[in-house]
Scaffold this motif. Structure first.
Motif, mmCIF file in Angstrom:
data_model
loop_
_atom_site.group_PDB
_atom_site.id
_atom_site.type_symbol
_atom_site.label_atom_id
_atom_site.label_comp_id
_atom_site.label_asym_id
_atom_site.label_seq_id
_atom_site.Cartn_x
_atom_site.Cartn_y
_atom_site.Cartn_z
ATOM 1 N N ASP A 25 9.983 8.654 -1.892
ATOM 2 C CA ASP A 25 10.482 9.280 -3.124
ATOM 3 C C ASP A 25 9.424 10.109 -3.844
ATOM 4 O O ASP A 25 9.649 10.608 -4.950
ATOM 5 C CB ASP A 25 11.044 8.224 -4.076
ATOM 6 C CG ASP A 25 9.984 7.212 -4.532
ATOM 7 O OD1 ASP A 25 8.801 7.374 -4.161
ATOM 8 O OD2 ASP A 25 10.341 6.257 -5.241
ATOM 9 N N GLY A 26 8.251 10.257 -3.232
ATOM 10 C CA GLY A 26 7.206 11.066 -3.819
ATOM 11 C C GLY A 26 6.211 10.298 -4.667
ATOM 12 O O GLY A 26 5.203 10.869 -5.116
ATOM 13 N N PRO A 40 1.572 7.209 0.020
ATOM 14 C CA PRO A 40 2.756 7.947 -0.435
ATOM 15 C C PRO A 40 4.053 7.266 0.009
ATOM 16 O O PRO A 40 4.145 6.736 1.121
ATOM 17 C CB PRO A 40 2.601 9.311 0.255
ATOM 18 C CG PRO A 40 1.206 9.356 0.774
ATOM 19 C CD PRO A 40 0.803 7.937 1.031
#
Length: 328
Positions: free
Chosen positions: A42-43, A39
């Motif tokens: 920024d997602g 991950p």
């Protein structure tokens, strides 16, 4: 391709006959369906490895090849259980050593004893304020090994007096041989060599690859991660080759077969980009691994490929396998 399939099928029949009188080889390193996602802030997710399966037998060298940024080094990190914090991993990595099976994702204390890493850029991996000898001594002490620095120096082709140098006093090739010596301290069943010849000249590259070959001959299973196909062809160091692209395995098989008669479009294009094969660069660049689709994406660089685009699977043909579209 059809001729290759027929040849591989006949080889399979021969190998089945031979197996009735010959003991099966020991798979020392088994990577089963490993998927790694990392991950980002920024997602988004880095698709670092996708459904990777690979086996390395004791006494052999398997070369994992592909362009930079395809996920080879993250697979080495998975084998060493040294993935970045927060990494999401599924599948399994097991090592058979000393009559037992080690699960690297759950067991502890296997590094050095059962699996050892030869890092890229060994000179920066070594502690700069201590001599090579003191670092080998400490490694032997921690691993409770009886192997002595002078013995290891001779094995890797160094004069024992070289070990009294600090890392900055060693050439790149000498530092790399110290790193190999450190990997051998615990007599591991598996050696993971991550780009061990990067930035070395041809002579030093050949020396390092010969050391890895000798380690395999002594019984270790060696996973050699490299993008240097020219050296693999010149030295014939690898018994098997696995080809990786955009986090997925594209092809595996005996080294000579893969190099002489590739079954996947990417392997063929990768080889044709070598000076000895015509110097035909692959169009475009490898994709970023961030938020890739859950399928092979090589068709984006080679639109004419019939092996990519849509769901794919690894098809086994004798001792070889290659990725292609799933049949409807």
């Amino acid at each position: 391709m059809t001729a290759s399939a027929q040849t591989a099928s006949s080889l399979t029949a021969s190998s089945l006959t031979a197996s009735s009188v010959t003991a099966l080889p020991l798979t020392a390193l088994s990577i089963e369906d490993v998927t790694v996602r990392i991950p980002l802030a920024d997602g988004s997710l880095v698709h670092a490895a996708s459904e990777v399966s690979l086996a390395v037998e004791a006494g052999t060298v398997t070369a994992l090849v592909g362009e930079s940024g395809c996920g080879k080094s993250i697979l080495a990190s998975a084998v060493m259980a040294m993935l970045p914090a927060g990494a999401q991993v599924s599948g399994s990595v097991t090592v058979r050593a000393g009559g037992r099976t080690v699960d690297v994702f759950t067991d502890r204390g296997f590094r050095g004893h059962d699996v050892a890493l030869i890092p890229q850029s060994a000179s920066s991996h070594l502690t700069p304020v201590r001599t090579a000898r003191s670092q080998l001594d400490e490694t032997a002490r921690v691993l409770r090994s009886r192997r002595r620095p002078d013995e290891l120096a001779r094995i890797v082709g160094l004069d024992p007096v070289d070990l009294d140098c600090y890392p900055h006093q060693l050439s790149g090739g000498m530092a790399q041989r110290v790193a190999i010596a450190a990997a051998l301290v615990g007599s591991p069943a598996v050696i993971v060599a991550d780009e061990p010849t990067a930035n070395l000249d041809r002579e030093l590259t050949d020396r390092i690859l010969e050391l890895l070959r000798r380690s395999a001959q002594a019984g270790a299973a060696v996973l050699l991660i490299t993008h240097d196909l020219s050296s693999l062809m010149r030295t014939a160091v690898a018994d098997r080759i696995a080809v990786m692209y955009a986090s997925r395995i594209m092809e595996t098989g005996p080294a000579a077969s893969v190099l002489d008669d590739p079954l996947h479009d990417y392997t063929r294009d990768l080889l044709n980009a070598l000076p000895s094969r015509g110097l035909n660069p692959i169009p475009g660049t490898p994709p970023e691994l961030t938020d890739l689709p859950d399928e092979c994406v090589y068709h984006r660089r080679r639109p004419g490929s019939l092996q990519s685009g849509g769901p794919t699977e690894l098809v086994t043909v004798g001792e070889r396998s290659y990725r292609t579209r799933k049949r409807a």
